[in-house]
Design a protein around this motif. Sequence first.
Motif, PDB file in Angstrom:
ATOM      1  N   GLY A  72      39.079  38.169  74.827  1.00 20.27           N
ATOM      2  CA  GLY A  72      39.618  38.513  76.138  1.00 20.27           C
ATOM      3  C   GLY A  72      38.532  39.041  77.054  1.00 20.27           C
ATOM      4  N   GLU A  73      37.440  39.509  76.432  1.00 23.03           N
ATOM      5  CA  GLU A  73      36.322  40.018  77.235  1.00 23.03           C
ATOM      6  C   GLU A  73      35.025  39.297  76.922  1.00 23.03           C
ATOM      7  N   THR A  74      34.744  39.130  75.638  1.00 22.51           N
ATOM      8  CA  THR A  74      33.502  38.456  75.267  1.00 22.51           C
ATOM      9  C   THR A  74      33.758  37.375  74.226  1.00 22.51           C
ATOM     10  N   GLU A  75      32.760  36.493  74.177  1.00 21.21           N
ATOM     11  CA  GLU A  75      32.862  35.342  73.289  1.00 21.21           C
ATOM     12  C   GLU A  75      31.826  35.491  72.183  1.00 21.21           C
ATOM     13  N   GLU A  76      32.206  35.098  70.986  1.00 21.20           N
ATOM     14  CA  GLU A  76      31.265  35.151  69.870  1.00 21.20           C
ATOM     15  C   GLU A  76      31.337  33.838  69.113  1.00 21.20           C
ATOM     16  N   LYS A  77      30.148  33.318  68.775  1.00 22.21           N
ATOM     17  CA  LYS A  77      30.115  32.032  68.079  1.00 22.21           C
ATOM     18  C   LYS A  77      29.733  32.227  66.619  1.00 22.21           C
ATOM     19  N   PHE A  78      30.512  31.625  65.742  1.00 26.53           N
ATOM     20  CA  PHE A  78      30.230  31.671  64.307  1.00 26.53           C
ATOM     21  C   PHE A  78      29.929  30.239  63.849  1.00 26.53           C
ATOM     22  N   SER A  79      28.758  30.029  63.292  1.00 28.90           N
ATOM     23  CA  SER A  79      28.418  28.706  62.779  1.00 28.90           C
ATOM     24  C   SER A  79      28.745  28.674  61.291  1.00 28.90           C
ATOM     25  N   LEU A  80      29.630  27.770  60.934  1.00 30.36           N
ATOM     26  CA  LEU A  80      30.010  27.650  59.519  1.00 30.36           C
ATOM     27  C   LEU A  80      29.350  26.393  58.964  1.00 30.36           C
ATOM     28  N   ASN A  81      28.620  26.550  57.885  1.00 29.18           N
ATOM     29  CA  ASN A  81      27.910  25.389  57.326  1.00 29.18           C
ATOM     30  C   ASN A  81      27.718  25.440  55.812  1.00 29.18           C
ATOM     31  N   ARG A  82      28.429  26.345  55.157  1.00 28.28           N
ATOM     32  CA  ARG A  82      28.379  26.411  53.695  1.00 28.28           C
ATOM     33  C   ARG A  82      29.804  26.619  53.191  1.00 28.28           C
ATOM     34  N   SER A  83      30.082  26.125  51.989  1.00 23.53           N
ATOM     35  CA  SER A  83      31.456  26.241  51.480  1.00 23.53           C
ATOM     36  C   SER A  83      31.684  27.528  50.705  1.00 23.53           C
ATOM     37  N   TYR A  84      30.672  28.415  50.657  1.00 20.69           N
ATOM     38  CA  TYR A  84      30.852  29.665  49.909  1.00 20.69           C
ATOM     39  C   TYR A  84      31.009  30.880  50.819  1.00 20.69           C
ATOM     40  N   TYR A  85      31.364  30.639  52.063  1.00 22.68           N
ATOM     41  CA  TYR A  85      31.831  31.739  52.919  1.00 22.68           C
ATOM     42  C   TYR A  85      32.772  31.168  53.973  1.00 22.68           C
ATOM     43  N   GLY A  86      33.537  32.045  54.584  1.00 21.74           N
ATOM     44  CA  GLY A  86      34.477  31.595  55.605  1.00 21.74           C
ATOM     45  C   GLY A  86      34.653  32.661  56.661  1.00 21.74           C
ATOM     46  N   LEU A  87      35.394  32.316  57.699  1.00 22.65           N
ATOM     47  CA  LEU A  87      35.598  33.224  58.829  1.00 22.65           C
ATOM     48  C   LEU A  87      37.061  33.652  58.883  1.00 22.65           C
ATOM     49  N   LEU A  88      37.264  34.958  58.881  1.00 17.51           N
ATOM     50  CA  LEU A  88      38.605  35.506  59.048  1.00 17.51           C
ATOM     51  C   LEU A  88      38.877  35.644  60.547  1.00 17.51           C
ATOM     52  N   VAL A  89      39.941  34.986  61.001  1.00 16.81           N
ATOM     53  CA  VAL A  89      40.304  35.041  62.422  1.00 16.81           C
ATOM     54  C   VAL A  89      41.622  35.803  62.552  1.00 16.81           C
TER      55      VAL A  89
END
Length: 134
Positions: A72-89
């Motif tokens: 709502g105020e700032t944007e953050e980019k997460f690059s996902l490129n490995r199958s041994y971690y993930g992003l909690l949204v």
Amino acid sequence: MTPKIINLPKIVDPRGNLSFFENPRQLPFEIARTYWIYDVPGGEKRGSHAFREQQEFIVALSGSFDVVLHDGETEEKFSLNRSYYGLLVPKMYWRRMENFSTNSLALIVSDKLYDAGDYIRDFEEFKNLKNVLS
Ligand code: TYD
């Protein structure tokens, strides 16, 4: 709750590596639904929306892509490129997925069943709601 990268176990094996996630050990919610995004043509974007209630966990099972989150105020980019971690949204983050590599495979698990009514598809509406809630 804020977005975060969750590292997953990686069982290294000469026969091929193995990773996993379980609730509650790696994943802080119970899975109600699993879906995946694949065969994304070059340059396409997916998922410009927010969810009122559901939270998700996103893993690049194959290839790579970016998940761009806006609070709502700032944007953050997460690059996902490995199958041994993930992003909690967490809920109430505007999210966009882009920059998919050829043959990338995005695995997404959610704590809710599919519900079209949970989507916020208008960015201004999202920002207004976010301001009211915070
Ligand atoms: P949607 O989440 O809108 O994708 P995106 O935001 O990336 O464009 O989903 C696209 C379509 O797929 C939509 O018509 C609803 C359907 N769908 C389901 O039926 N079940 C699901 O679990 C998901 C994620 C989508």
